[in-house]
Design a protein around this motif. Structure first.
Motif, mmCIF file in Angstrom:
data_model
loop_
_atom_site.group_PDB
_atom_site.id
_atom_site.type_symbol
_atom_site.label_atom_id
_atom_site.label_comp_id
_atom_site.label_asym_id
_atom_site.label_seq_id
_atom_site.Cartn_x
_atom_site.Cartn_y
_atom_site.Cartn_z
ATOM 1 N N GLU A 99 7.658 -10.907 -11.114
ATOM 2 C CA GLU A 99 7.296 -9.605 -11.678
ATOM 3 C C GLU A 99 8.216 -9.209 -12.818
ATOM 4 O O GLU A 99 7.775 -8.651 -13.829
ATOM 5 N N LEU A 100 9.517 -9.525 -12.636
ATOM 6 C CA LEU A 100 10.459 -9.205 -13.705
ATOM 7 C C LEU A 100 10.125 -9.981 -14.972
ATOM 8 O O LEU A 100 10.216 -9.466 -16.091
ATOM 9 N N LEU A 122 11.018 -17.598 3.492
ATOM 10 C CA LEU A 122 11.739 -16.515 2.821
ATOM 11 C C LEU A 122 12.081 -16.902 1.390
ATOM 12 O O LEU A 122 11.981 -16.092 0.468
ATOM 13 N N PHE A 123 12.471 -18.158 1.195
ATOM 14 C CA PHE A 123 12.783 -18.652 -0.138
ATOM 15 C C PHE A 123 11.560 -18.539 -1.041
ATOM 16 O O PHE A 123 11.642 -18.076 -2.177
ATOM 17 N N PHE A 170 8.998 -16.502 -0.865
ATOM 18 C CA PHE A 170 8.670 -15.149 -1.290
ATOM 19 C C PHE A 170 9.751 -14.533 -2.155
ATOM 20 O O PHE A 170 9.450 -13.748 -3.045
ATOM 21 N N ALA A 171 11.017 -14.888 -1.885
ATOM 22 C CA ALA A 171 12.099 -14.357 -2.719
ATOM 23 C C ALA A 171 11.910 -14.819 -4.159
ATOM 24 O O ALA A 171 12.037 -14.043 -5.108
ATOM 25 N N SER A 201 8.971 -13.169 -5.906
ATOM 26 C CA SER A 201 9.118 -11.786 -6.326
ATOM 27 C C SER A 201 9.831 -11.660 -7.662
ATOM 28 O O SER A 201 9.829 -10.598 -8.259
ATOM 29 N N THR A 202 10.460 -12.742 -8.147
ATOM 30 C CA THR A 202 11.101 -12.637 -9.456
ATOM 31 C C THR A 202 10.099 -12.804 -10.589
ATOM 32 O O THR A 202 10.440 -12.602 -11.750
ATOM 33 N N ILE A 252 2.970 -10.817 2.411
ATOM 34 C CA ILE A 252 4.072 -11.150 3.305
ATOM 35 C C ILE A 252 3.770 -10.743 4.730
ATOM 36 O O ILE A 252 4.123 -11.463 5.669
ATOM 37 N N ILE A 308 2.338 -5.609 -13.028
ATOM 38 C CA ILE A 308 3.401 -5.405 -12.039
ATOM 39 C C ILE A 308 2.897 -4.536 -10.904
ATOM 40 O O ILE A 308 3.167 -4.814 -9.734
ATOM 41 N N GLU A 365 2.035 -7.794 -2.801
ATOM 42 C CA GLU A 365 3.093 -8.551 -2.120
ATOM 43 C C GLU A 365 3.154 -8.169 -0.661
ATOM 44 O O GLU A 365 3.429 -9.005 0.193
ATOM 45 N N VAL A 390 3.029 -5.984 -7.192
ATOM 46 C CA VAL A 390 3.887 -5.368 -6.187
ATOM 47 C C VAL A 390 3.051 -4.869 -5.016
ATOM 48 O O VAL A 390 3.439 -5.029 -3.855
#
Lengths: 160, 396
Positions: free
Chosen positions: B147-148, B137-138, B140-141, B144-145, B181, B170, B177, B174
């Motif tokens: 993209e920003l 989870l870490f 992928f979390a 996901s940053t 996952i 992006i 992703e 997105v």
């Protein structure tokens, strides 16, 4: 050690939130909001809620922040003159703050010691979701499906 | 036994280093241990990045029937040094009306998630830099940053091509992703834990001493591995999915206005992302640091991990040298119409395999599920566009 971490994270979060509320350029404000999201995730991790903290980063920074940023980008900007400092607003905010502070400090439940609970594992979250909270889970799934379909309907091109 | 010593040689070295701080309080020991982990990780992957940058150009060159860089050192191996010096001494040009803060922070915001993601992968027996319980989870979390950060790069440059490139990047990241996952989900379901160490431990053991219990050798695992591999290719913006950096289309996409060391940072972030995704693929599907046959277990675990990582990265480079770039709408169609249903199928196939308790029926039915959905999708998704008959105007 815990309280030092708490104060540090609180400072960063509040600074981010304050910047998000007051910066003149909207994209800068959105990016400072991301810092505030990160601060909240740090709070969750400090409290030992690992899954929620990581899910916070995943959902808020990875999806909601991008949504906010795209919305700012794709909508027309009306350039208003910056608003002057209003004393009435500051008075109302201070009154609300004072009221909340009084209410929180006068609750009696703050004087008890927290009962020891075992660390929340993802396995336990999964078990509880599938047994005790299965109906809320299904309702949230339905809500997300409706949101997805709504988004598709909004952007679908009509057949000429 | 000597194999055991070689296998744990880095753990022993770290313990020897930490023995100098024997009398210190606990928190100093923790900080020192974490610092050693971080420093070793950074140096190792920076070295790998340097090696990779020259190896990729040589392999691409050989695929294209030419030598790669071979001037700067034996077989061109000192090329990264030359590249690094060039990047460092280039003038750092920032556009006049670019947003200074956002433009500056974007490369940093791209690299940090990649390095963070590298920290949870088990590189060998007992050699995970940071063994977190929710490691996947870490990963992928933090991923996901990215993209920003890409958006910050595109917007902060105040350049229409950058903005277009960032939006395309992006959209692509997105969309992919989700399959990335969802294909990890069967593995987590079967193992019952989000920790990469537990996932590697669940793949130990050999059938008849020969066939390892890696998840890639199961029907659902094979499909999931292929989907994860392709999604990883897209997430790293590699050809054939490098629409965001297509040179002939949008100059360099979101990296257009970056020169010198900032461009090198983007390049670094792309390669680190590649290492992170392939490292995770090795962990989840290829058995992590386990040897392929029981007889070869004397070779240290970290060597097996990096061999597998090298094979996957070589495949990335091979695909880059062979396939042309896809169109951006083809990329999107592929993600939403093909990969997402296949990813859901893998979950169902894994469940079928698991509840048959590993008998032959389990293997057979899970293979049937995967094959049926694949054939149905390839029939139903009519991608054969109808073309009008070609009219030649000049060549009669």
């Amino acid at each position: 050690m815990n309280s030092v971490a708490f104060i540090l994270i609180a400072t960063v979060t509040l600074a981010g939130a304050l910047a998000a509320a007051t910066l003149p350029k909207l994209i800068h404000a959105a990016l400072c909001l991301v810092i505030a999201f990160g601060g909240i995730a740090a709070f969750y991790l400090l409290l030992g809620a690992e899954f929620v903290g990581l899910a916070q980063i995943f959902v808020y920074v990875g999806a909601v922040a991008i949504l906010i940023v795209f919305t700012i980008l794709l909508t027309r900007r009306d350039v208003d003159p910056p608003v002057r400092f209003q004393w009435s607003g500051a008075l109302v905010a201070l009154a609300v703050f004072g009221g909340l502070l009084w209410a929180i400090l006068h609750t009696t439940s703050l004087n008890t010691v927290a009962p020891p609970i075992d660390a929340l594992t993802v396995k336990r979250i999964g078990q509880v979701l599938m047994t005790d909270y299965v109906w809320p889970l299904q309702c949230v799934g339905l809500l997300l499906t409706a949101a997805l379909l709504g988004a598709l309907v909004l952007v679908m091109e009509e057949k000429p | 036994m000597p194999g055991e010593f070689l296998d744990q040689i880095f753990i022993a070295a770290k313990r020897w280093l930490l023995s100098f701080l024997a009398g210190a309080p606990d928190w100093i020991l923790q900080i020192a241990s974490s610092l050693i982990n971080i420093l070793v990780l950074l140096h190792l992957f920076l070295g790998l990045f340097a090696l990779m940058s020259v190896l990729e150009r040589k392999i691409l060159g050989r695929i294209q029937n030419r030598y790669g860089p071979n001037r700067v050192g034996p077989f061109g191996l000192l090329q990264p040094v030359a590249d690094g010096i060039k990047m460092l001494i280039k003038e750092d040009i920032v556009p006049l009306r670019a947003d200074k803060v956002v433009h500056f922070l974007a490369p940093i915001a791209t690299v940090v998630p990649a390095i963070l993601a590298l920290g949870v992968i088990p590189y060998g027996r007992n050699m995970t830099p940071f063994a977190i319980d929710g490691g996947i989870l870490f990963f992928f979390a933090v991923g996901s940053t990215t993209e920003l950060a890409v958006f910050m790069a595109g917007w902060g440059s105040n350049n229409k091509f950058s903005m277009l490139g960032a939006m395309r990047a992006i959209a692509q990241m997105v969309s992919y992703e989700l399959p990335l996952i969802l294909t990890v989900l069967p593995v987590v379901m079967i193992v019952g834990s989000l920790s990469p160490d537990a996932i590697v431990a669940a793949q130990e053991g050999y059938k008849f001493g020969l066939v390892p219990h890696w998840f890639v050798f199961t029907p659902w695992g094979f499909a999931a591995f292929l989907l994860f591999f392709v999604s990883g290719l897209v997430e790293s913006n590699r050809t054939p999915f490098d629409v965001p950096e297509g040179e002939s289309e949008i100059v360099a996409g979101h990296m257009t206005e970056y020169s010198g060391f900032k461009y090198a940072t983007f390049f670094l972030a792309e390669y680190f992302g590649m290492f992170a995704v392939t490292g995770l693929a090795v962990t989840l599907f290829l058995g992590g640091w386990h040897a392929p046959v029981a007889a070869l277990q004397f070779i240290p675990s970290y060597l097996w991990f990096f061999l597998k990582l090298g094979a996957l990265v070589f495949t990335f480079v091979w695909i880059r040298g062979t396939l042309p770039r896809t169109r951006v709408d083809q990329v999107m169609n592929f993600a939403w119409k093909f990969m997402l249903p296949m990813a859901f199928t893998c979950i169902i196939a894994a469940a079928v395999w698991h509840y048959q308790a590993g008998g032959f029926a389990g293997w057979f039915w899970s293979l049937v599920v995967v094959a049926t959905v694949y054939l149905a999708l390839s029939r139903l998704l009519d991608t054969r566009r109808k073309f009008a008959p070609r009219t030649y105007r000049f060549a009669e």
